[in-house]
Design a protein around this motif. Structure first.
Motif, PDB file in Angstrom:
ATOM      1  N   ILE A   1      50.117   3.366  38.525  1.00  0.00           N
ATOM      2  CA  ILE A   1      50.531   4.749  38.227  1.00  0.00           C
ATOM      3  C   ILE A   1      50.003   5.626  39.360  1.00  0.00           C
ATOM      4  O   ILE A   1      48.796   5.623  39.622  1.00  0.00           O
ATOM      5  N   VAL A   2      50.914   6.332  40.023  1.00  0.00           N
ATOM      6  CA  VAL A   2      50.492   7.055  41.234  1.00  0.00           C
ATOM      7  C   VAL A   2      50.840   8.548  41.171  1.00  0.00           C
ATOM      8  O   VAL A   2      51.721   8.958  40.426  1.00  0.00           O
ATOM      9  N   PRO A   3      50.136   9.359  41.991  1.00  0.00           N
ATOM     10  CA  PRO A   3      50.342  10.812  41.968  1.00  0.00           C
ATOM     11  C   PRO A   3      51.354  11.265  43.009  1.00  0.00           C
ATOM     12  O   PRO A   3      51.957  10.448  43.712  1.00  0.00           O
TER      13      PRO A   3
ATOM     14  N   SER B   1      55.251   9.416  40.632  1.00  0.00           N
ATOM     15  CA  SER B   1      55.040  10.709  39.967  1.00  0.00           C
ATOM     16  C   SER B   1      56.402  11.318  39.652  1.00  0.00           C
ATOM     17  O   SER B   1      57.333  11.247  40.461  1.00  0.00           O
ATOM     18  N   GLU B   2      56.513  11.938  38.498  1.00  0.00           N
ATOM     19  CA  GLU B   2      57.768  12.594  38.104  1.00  0.00           C
ATOM     20  C   GLU B   2      58.131  13.724  39.066  1.00  0.00           C
ATOM     21  O   GLU B   2      59.267  14.184  39.099  1.00  0.00           O
ATOM     22  N   ILE B   3      57.139  14.173  39.865  1.00  0.00           N
ATOM     23  CA  ILE B   3      57.387  15.298  40.786  1.00  0.00           C
ATOM     24  C   ILE B   3      57.955  14.809  42.126  1.00  0.00           C
ATOM     25  O   ILE B   3      58.671  15.530  42.800  1.00  0.00           O
TER      26      ILE B   3
ATOM     27  N   GLY C   1      45.093   9.589  40.124  1.00  0.00           N
ATOM     28  CA  GLY C   1      45.511  10.876  39.581  1.00  0.00           C
ATOM     29  C   GLY C   1      44.288  11.648  39.121  1.00  0.00           C
ATOM     30  O   GLY C   1      43.165  11.370  39.570  1.00  0.00           O
ATOM     31  N   SER C   2      44.503  12.577  38.213  1.00  0.00           N
ATOM     32  CA  SER C   2      43.387  13.435  37.798  1.00  0.00           C
ATOM     33  C   SER C   2      42.414  12.673  36.892  1.00  0.00           C
ATOM     34  O   SER C   2      42.780  11.683  36.244  1.00  0.00           O
ATOM     35  N   THR C   3      41.215  13.194  36.815  1.00  0.00           N
ATOM     36  CA  THR C   3      40.186  12.569  35.967  1.00  0.00           C
ATOM     37  C   THR C   3      40.616  12.611  34.492  1.00  0.00           C
ATOM     38  O   THR C   3      40.428  11.638  33.755  1.00  0.00           O
ATOM     39  N   LEU C   4      41.237  13.727  34.110  1.00  0.00           N
ATOM     40  CA  LEU C   4      41.680  13.870  32.721  1.00  0.00           C
ATOM     41  C   LEU C   4      42.660  12.747  32.347  1.00  0.00           C
ATOM     42  O   LEU C   4      42.524  12.098  31.303  1.00  0.00           O
ATOM     43  N   THR C   5      43.642  12.501  33.231  1.00  0.00           N
ATOM     44  CA  THR C   5      44.613  11.440  32.936  1.00  0.00           C
ATOM     45  C   THR C   5      43.947  10.070  33.047  1.00  0.00           C
ATOM     46  O   THR C   5      44.248   9.162  32.253  1.00  0.00           O
ATOM     47  N   GLY C   6      43.053   9.920  33.994  1.00  0.00           N
ATOM     48  CA  GLY C   6      42.336   8.641  34.150  1.00  0.00           C
ATOM     49  C   GLY C   6      41.645   8.222  32.860  1.00  0.00           C
ATOM     50  O   GLY C   6      41.660   7.047  32.477  1.00  0.00           O
TER      51      GLY C   6
ATOM     52  N   GLU D   1      35.400  23.455  39.641  1.00  0.00           N
ATOM     53  CA  GLU D   1      36.616  22.728  39.246  1.00  0.00           C
ATOM     54  C   GLU D   1      37.483  22.352  40.443  1.00  0.00           C
ATOM     55  O   GLU D   1      37.549  23.097  41.424  1.00  0.00           O
ATOM     56  N   GLU D   2      38.148  21.211  40.328  1.00  0.00           N
ATOM     57  CA  GLU D   2      39.048  20.779  41.406  1.00  0.00           C
ATOM     58  C   GLU D   2      40.293  21.665  41.384  1.00  0.00           C
ATOM     59  O   GLU D   2      40.995  21.742  40.382  1.00  0.00           O
ATOM     60  N   ILE D   3      40.574  22.346  42.504  1.00  0.00           N
ATOM     61  CA  ILE D   3      41.713  23.277  42.559  1.00  0.00           C
ATOM     62  C   ILE D   3      42.948  22.566  43.124  1.00  0.00           C
ATOM     63  O   ILE D   3      44.061  22.791  42.701  1.00  0.00           O
TER      64      ILE D   3
HETATM   65  P1  NAD Z   1      48.035  13.445  37.195  1.00  0.00           P
HETATM   66  O1  NAD Z   1      46.830  12.855  36.573  1.00  0.00           O
HETATM   67  O2  NAD Z   1      48.666  14.603  36.545  1.00  0.00           O
HETATM   68  O3  NAD Z   1      49.193  12.360  37.335  1.00  0.00           O
HETATM   69  C1  NAD Z   1      48.992  11.157  38.020  1.00  0.00           C
HETATM   70  C2  NAD Z   1      49.968  10.133  37.493  1.00  0.00           C
HETATM   71  O4  NAD Z   1      49.622   9.849  36.132  1.00  0.00           O
HETATM   72  C3  NAD Z   1      51.431  10.600  37.479  1.00  0.00           C
HETATM   73  O5  NAD Z   1      52.266   9.520  37.804  1.00  0.00           O
HETATM   74  C4  NAD Z   1      51.633  11.000  36.024  1.00  0.00           C
HETATM   75  O6  NAD Z   1      52.967  10.904  35.599  1.00  0.00           O
HETATM   76  C5  NAD Z   1      50.781   9.970  35.315  1.00  0.00           C
HETATM   77  N1  NAD Z   1      50.356  10.353  33.961  1.00  0.00           N
HETATM   78  C6  NAD Z   1      50.267  11.584  33.417  1.00  0.00           C
HETATM   79  N2  NAD Z   1      49.859  11.487  32.136  1.00  0.00           N
HETATM   80  C7  NAD Z   1      49.684  10.175  31.872  1.00  0.00           C
HETATM   81  C8  NAD Z   1      49.248   9.445  30.737  1.00  0.00           C
HETATM   82  N3  NAD Z   1      48.923  10.047  29.582  1.00  0.00           N
HETATM   83  N4  NAD Z   1      49.148   8.096  30.835  1.00  0.00           N
HETATM   84  C9  NAD Z   1      49.450   7.465  31.992  1.00  0.00           C
HETATM   85  N5  NAD Z   1      49.884   8.106  33.091  1.00  0.00           N
HETATM   86  C10 NAD Z   1      49.991   9.446  33.037  1.00  0.00           C
HETATM   87  O7  NAD Z   1      47.647  13.773  38.706  1.00  0.00           O
HETATM   88  P2  NAD Z   1      48.541  14.471  39.803  1.00  0.00           P
HETATM   89  O8  NAD Z   1      48.608  15.922  39.474  1.00  0.00           O
HETATM   90  O9  NAD Z   1      49.791  13.696  39.990  1.00  0.00           O
HETATM   91  O10 NAD Z   1      47.637  14.249  41.118  1.00  0.00           O
HETATM   92  C11 NAD Z   1      46.565  15.063  41.429  1.00  0.00           C
HETATM   93  C12 NAD Z   1      45.257  14.401  41.040  1.00  0.00           C
HETATM   94  O11 NAD Z   1      45.181  13.113  41.639  1.00  0.00           O
HETATM   95  C13 NAD Z   1      44.048  15.149  41.548  1.00  0.00           C
HETATM   96  O12 NAD Z   1      43.082  15.226  40.532  1.00  0.00           O
HETATM   97  C14 NAD Z   1      43.553  14.286  42.691  1.00  0.00           C
HETATM   98  O13 NAD Z   1      42.180  14.421  42.977  1.00  0.00           O
HETATM   99  C15 NAD Z   1      43.900  12.929  42.221  1.00  0.00           C
HETATM  100  N6  NAD Z   1      43.995  11.987  43.349  1.00  0.00           N
HETATM  101  C16 NAD Z   1      42.971  11.097  43.526  1.00  0.00           C
HETATM  102  C17 NAD Z   1      43.001  10.221  44.607  1.00  0.00           C
HETATM  103  C18 NAD Z   1      41.888   9.227  44.831  1.00  0.00           C
HETATM  104  O14 NAD Z   1      42.090   8.296  45.609  1.00  0.00           O
HETATM  105  N7  NAD Z   1      40.739   9.371  44.211  1.00  0.00           N
HETATM  106  C19 NAD Z   1      44.067  10.238  45.481  1.00  0.00           C
HETATM  107  C20 NAD Z   1      45.097  11.142  45.272  1.00  0.00           C
HETATM  108  C21 NAD Z   1      45.055  12.020  44.183  1.00  0.00           C
END
Ligand code: NAD
Length: 504
Positions: free
Chosen positions: A168-170, A197-199, A248-253, A403-405
């Protein structure tokens, strides 16, 4: 109506050139329509962030399509697991050559879909995919296990068993972040179900054709466009996957990890958010430091997980640093048309991201910090452009510091002693990266040991290399991508005991 959407469509780039963009889901080496085309969520509109206008629609997967793709990946593994490692080497090298051949188109897609300046940014992203494919190809036939002597009549060996992987990628590096997963996973012999990513769905769909063209068997690499809450979550929960690799974000992680735990306890790796400190000691080369700091926080319009978004400066040199840094921003960044050669900064990726970053700028002002926007006069008003924004007079408990902006925003605060600098650097839930500027070798090493971050950059910022492991401490993630360590994420070790004479 989605039923009228073709599987491939001609798209015109701002240059007037046209290319063929796949729009379907990529399963079993074919572009297909979702299983169910009825109801909500069957198509997805992708928007050009430079204009705010739609580029195209793509087919959008549902949970049922995840099931189809996971079945394809499992079926493919039945034969893929016996393929000689040298064959994987050749396929990866062939794929790298194809990426080279298609670099211009892939980079143009990234520029169009994610708002990256073509020359200064999108080209580098795509070139990095080809070079990482070659790096991983080099490993594909060298992923050995161990031989462990036990006694004169017994030993054990370990083998590395590839997994069936969900990724799953951003949106911030659509193809490049995906490559951090698919390169080592393909090299290790995994099969993959990847959700973009849907975006920013376009570049991965275009890339998928190259995977087929390179000769990878059907089902080894599958790509789904879709939303996180259903397709992403279905991947994390699917019992047919042995691993989920997330960026992706910590919240989604956290959700991914909970879903993985509550389903089949699949292995999880997480690359999450950051709020990386850049510490400037009084003996630093300030001009050089300002260049790295400007690049490290503003590159990719600040949409960078390792952005040095918190600068901490020794109070003795604070005023000089601030002056040089603001001047450097004016030199480095030219906002504008991402297809123009001179542009170095594009818009942020979406209306939602625009609103989010602007709301933080407002919060910073309301919290009492001082805002500097040295490029305000030259910031385009149409599209999702945001002027590089620097906050001084900040307090460590302000939201803009905590907070991460994820945009072109940086805070600069003061410290008076080394221990205060370390304390402030570590005063965060994140631990992805830290940058330390000093000419004192002893201090550089001491502070590098004390700062809690997965990557430390001494006298530089964000110049990571694919040979070096990358990942977070604390709430920035779990696991290490890149380097040799990446292969640990995609294989599980199996121990085999050899008894050649021990009797009970
Ligand atoms: P996001 O967490 O919103 O989305 C990331 C991916 O997760 C997307 O494909 C999204 O569709 C998917 N997703 C959303 N909700 C989900 C769920 N409930 N279950 C499974 N998948 C879900 O993040 P974003 O806005 O796309 O990207 C920005 C974030 O990514 C920032 O916090 C950034 O720091 C982080 N990021 C981290 C790294 C790293 O290597 N540490 C690299 C790039 C981006």
């Amino acid at each position: 109506m989605v039923s009228t959407l073709p599987l491939i469509s001609s798209i015109e780039l701002p240059s007037g050139a046209k290319y063929e963009q796949p729009l379907g889901l990529f399963i079993d080496n074919e572009f297909v329509k979702p299983v169910s085309t009825a109801g909500k969520g069957e198509k997805l509109i992708t928007v050009n962030p430079s204009t705010g206008k739609p580029i195209t629609e793509v087919y959008c997967a549902s949970e049922k399509d995840v099931d189809v793709a996971v079945k394809a990946a499992n079926k493919a593994m039945e034969t893929w697991k016996s393929v000689e490692p040298t064959v994987r080497v050749e396929l990866l090298l062939k794929l790298a050559d194809l990426v080279d051949e298609h670099t211009q188109t892939l980079a143009a897609i990234e520029a169009l879909d994610s708002g990256k300046p073509l020359n200064s940014n999108a080209m580098a992203d795509v070139e990095s995919v080809a070079s990482y494919l070659r790096y991983c190809a080099g490993w594909a036939d060298k992923l050995h296990g161990k031989q462990i002597p036990i006694s004169s009549t017994c030993m054990a060996i370990t083998k590395r068993v590839p997994l069936i992987v969900g990724c799953i990628v951003p949106w911030n590096y659509p193809i490049s972040m995906a490559s951090w997963k698919f390169c080592p996973a393909l090299a290790a012999g995994c099969t993959i179900v990847m959700k973009s990513s849907e975006i920013t769905p376009l570049s991965l769909l275009y890339f998928a054709q190259l995977v087929k063209l390179a000769g990878f068997p059907p089902g080894v690499f599958n790509v789904l466009s879709g939303y996180g809450k259903d397709v992403g979550s279905a991947i994390s929960r699917h019992p047919g996957l042995g691993k989920v690799a997330f960026t992706g974000s910590t919240l989604t992680g956290k959700k991914v990890m909970a879903d993985a735990a509550n389903s089949n306890l699949k292995s999880v790796s997480l690359e999450c958010g950051g709020k990386s400190p850049l510490i400037v000691f009084e003996d630093a080369d300030l001009k050089e430091c300002a260049k790295w700091a400007s690049f490290g926080v503003m590159y990719n319009t600040g949409q960078n997980c390792t952005a040095n978004s918190r600068i901490l400066v020794d109070e003795k040199i604070f005023d000089s640093f601030l002056k040089i840094f603001l001047g450097q921003l004016k030199k480095d960044w030219k906002l504008g048309n991402v297809f123009s050669e001179s542009t170095t900064m594009g818009p942020v990726v979406s209306q939602q991201q625009y609103d989010r970053v602007q709301s933080y700028i407002k919060i910073g002002v309301e919290e009492g910090a001082t805002l500097h926007q040295p490029l305000l006069d030259t910031t385009p008003s149409a599209g999702f452009y945001i002027s590089p924004s620097v906050f001084t007079n900040v307090k460590e408990d302000m939201r803009i510091v905590k907070e991460e902006i994820f945009g072109p925003v940086v805070t600069i605060s003061k410290f008076s002693t080394e221990s205060e600098a370390v304390k402030k650097a570590n005063d965060t839930i994140y631990g992805l990266a830290a940058m330390i500027f000093t000419t004192n070798f002893e201090r550089a090493n001491r502070v590098a040991d004390q700062v809690e971050a997965g990557s430390i950059y001494l006298n530089s910022s964000n110049n990571e290399d694919v040979r070096v492991p990358f990942g977070g401490m604390k709430m920035s993630g779990i696991g290490r991508e890149l380097g040799e360590e990446a292969f640990n994420l995609y294989t599980v070790s199996k121990s085999i005991y050899y008894n050649y004479g021990s009797k009970l």
